[in-house]
Enzyme design. Structure first.
Site, mmCIF file in Angstrom:
data_model
loop_
_atom_site.group_PDB
_atom_site.id
_atom_site.type_symbol
_atom_site.label_atom_id
_atom_site.label_comp_id
_atom_site.label_asym_id
_atom_site.label_seq_id
_atom_site.Cartn_x
_atom_site.Cartn_y
_atom_site.Cartn_z
ATOM 1 N N MET A 95 -8.976 3.454 8.550
ATOM 2 C CA MET A 95 -8.194 2.302 8.093
ATOM 3 C C MET A 95 -7.267 1.781 9.197
ATOM 4 S SD MET A 95 -6.922 2.995 4.230
ATOM 5 C CE MET A 95 -7.867 2.460 2.823
ATOM 6 N N GLU A 132 -11.042 -0.386 11.001
ATOM 7 C CA GLU A 132 -11.595 -1.371 10.052
ATOM 8 C C GLU A 132 -11.425 -2.814 10.529
ATOM 9 O OE1 GLU A 132 -9.778 -1.413 6.177
ATOM 10 O OE2 GLU A 132 -7.783 -1.225 7.020
ATOM 11 N N GLY A 145 0.836 -1.205 0.000
ATOM 12 C CA GLY A 145 0.000 0.000 0.000
ATOM 13 C C GLY A 145 0.866 1.249 0.000
ATOM 14 N N ILE A 192 0.564 3.590 6.139
ATOM 15 C CA ILE A 192 -0.188 4.552 6.958
ATOM 16 C C ILE A 192 -0.621 3.928 8.284
ATOM 17 C CG2 ILE A 192 -1.053 5.861 4.967
ATOM 18 C CD1 ILE A 192 -3.858 4.546 5.632
ATOM 19 N N ASP A 193 -0.597 2.589 8.361
ATOM 20 C CA ASP A 193 -1.166 1.906 9.538
ATOM 21 C C ASP A 193 -0.341 2.048 10.815
ATOM 22 O OD1 ASP A 193 -2.886 1.088 7.598
ATOM 23 O OD2 ASP A 193 -2.374 -1.035 7.688
HETATM 24 O O1 F6P Z 1 -1.945 -1.222 4.833
HETATM 25 C C1 F6P Z 1 -2.444 -0.046 4.356
HETATM 26 C C2 F6P Z 1 -3.930 -0.151 4.069
HETATM 27 O O2 F6P Z 1 -4.343 1.112 3.639
HETATM 28 C C3 F6P Z 1 -4.779 -0.658 5.221
HETATM 29 O O3 F6P Z 1 -5.065 0.344 6.152
HETATM 30 C C4 F6P Z 1 -5.963 -1.177 4.475
HETATM 31 O O4 F6P Z 1 -6.567 -2.230 5.166
HETATM 32 C C5 F6P Z 1 -5.406 -1.682 3.191
HETATM 33 O O5 F6P Z 1 -4.154 -1.052 3.016
HETATM 34 C C6 F6P Z 1 -6.265 -1.444 1.982
HETATM 35 O O6 F6P Z 1 -5.693 -2.123 0.914
HETATM 36 P P1 F6P Z 1 -5.932 -1.838 -0.631
HETATM 37 O O7 F6P Z 1 -4.779 -1.042 -1.116
HETATM 38 O O8 F6P Z 1 -5.925 -3.188 -1.236
HETATM 39 O O9 F6P Z 1 -7.232 -1.116 -0.786
#
Ligand code: F6P
Length: 378
Positions: free
Chosen positions: A192, A248, A11, A149-150
């Site tokens: 998120m 989430e 991500g 970002i997590d």
């Molecule tokens: O790990 C970063 C993140 O934005 C998480 O917060 C979220 O669950 C996930 O990636 C979303 O993933 P995608 O890029 O597949 O939408």
């Protein structure tokens, strides 16, 4: 001399471009050759590699995303995928790889490094590479930089992107509060964070949310009553609105997911408060990088280059973390191991261990929130 390749994987996160900029400029400064790999490991497997020019990183520090592209690659998690990746790196005589990404991406990086010599042998056996080249390429130094970002990397206080995401989250919640108070509404905000409640937790602190659900603290079996009591109390005290934040990955103590919809239903049925849901989604992951992420990206990018060009360190695998505002080089294997321990503690439901392993900065926020009972702890 050093031939360094850099990629972004998983991500994207604001501040990755700042890290790329530092990697490129510092490499030039130290007379190392520097290459981009486009679109993460997927691009690496496909041979998408090119020389990074000094000018190519002008005017990127402000922007979110990653200008060299990112991907989540399943193929790289297989041995065949890594063999293809190794052949691209060796054919380009790359002897250092810097990966900017999250937990999954850095796990892949560690695998690649641990198998490297064996992959070189295999390429020779398969007649895909000459013995001379394999000998020249026998050493690959790898360095990871945590971008996500997590803020879910156990060996670093912060990951690149978390601060910008929080800046956006806080701004969005402030905006929601304006309209919520006008109509005396309850707002349920989904943020998120996959398996990590850091965004939800710290956003709750910074916005005075009335209640927060995070994965690390599954809500007790009667969370409905606890939450409604809290929301009702806030109204009695004169607040014209409520904010509930749902991470989430939030769940109850039986492992059922807690959704914003479920929270809304409870509030409407039990309290008859007019309730709306706002899911912030990917706006959290884009937009301008905050000051702190520009700085953190720059510092970590520079440290990654220092690490790969230092002759005594260059055969080890490291990840750049930050602790108490000091950068540190953590052995990559150790960092991955620690993340696995977090995952195992999660599976076992040992939540104190999850919080402890996540480190001091996480634990202290839990304590602040618990002290005001805003967390859905059982
Ligand atoms: O790990 C970063 C993140 O934005 C998480 O917060 C979220 O669950 C996930 O990636 C979303 O993933 P995608 O890029 O597949 O939408």
């Amino acid at each position: 001399g050093k031939r360094i390749a850099v990629l972004t994987s998983g991500g994207d996160a604001q501040g990755m471009n700042a890290a790329l900029r530092a990697v490129v400029r510092l490499s030039y400064f130290h007379h190392a050759e520097i290459f981009y790999i486009r679109d993460g490991y997927k691009g690496l497997i496909a041979g998408s590699i090119e020389r990074a020019t000094w000018e190519s990183v002008a005017d990127v520090i402000q922007t979110g995303g990653t200008f060299i592209g990112s991907a989540r690659s399943k193929e790289f998690m297989t041995k065949e995928g890594r063999l293809k990746a190794a052949s691209v790196l060796a054919l380009n005589e790359i002897n250092a790889l810097i990966c900017i990404g999250g937990d999954g991406s850095l796990t892949g990086l560690q695998l690649l490094q641990s198998e490297w010599a064996q992959l070189m042998d295999e390429l020779v056996d398969l007649d895909k590479m000459s013995v001379e080249r394999a000998q020249r390429c026998m050493k690959l130094s790898v360095v990871g930089i945590v971008g996500s970002i997590d803020n879910d990397f156990a060996s670093s206080d912060m990951t690149i992107g978390a601060d910008s995401a929080l800046t956006r989250i806080v701004e969005a919640i402030d905006a929601v509060v304006d309209t919520a108070q006008s109509h005396q509404r309850t707002f349920v905000i989904e943020v998120m964070g996959r398996q990590c409640g850091y965004l939800a937790l710290t956003a709750a602190l910074a916005t005075e949310a009335d209640f927060v659900f995070v994965p690390e603290w599954p809500a007790g079996s009667d969370w409905q009553t606890t939450m409604c009591n809290r929301l009702a109390m806030m109204r009695t005290l004169g607040r014209r609105l409520n904010v509930v934040i749902v991470a989430e990955g939030a769940m109850d103590d039986k492992g059922n997911k807690i959704t914003p919809e479920a929270v809304q239903k409870v509030v409407e049925e039990k309290l008859k408060f007019d309730t709306r849901i706002t899911k912030l989604g990917h706006v959290q992951r884009g937009g301008r990088a905050s000051f702190l992420d520009r700085l953190l990206g720059t510092r970590m990018g520079a440290e990654a280059v220092y690490t790969v060009i230092e002759p005594t360190l260059c055969t080890e695998a490291y990840v750049i973390g930050i602790e108490g505002n000091k950068l540190k080089r953590v052995p990559l294997g150790k960092a991955i191991e620690r993340n696995k321990m977090v995952a195992t503690a999660f599976e076992k439901g040992d939540l104190n261990a999850v919080v402890r392993l996540r480190g001091k900065t996480f634990a202290e926020k839990v304590e602040y929130l618990q002290s005001t009972s805003e967390i859905a702890a059982s």
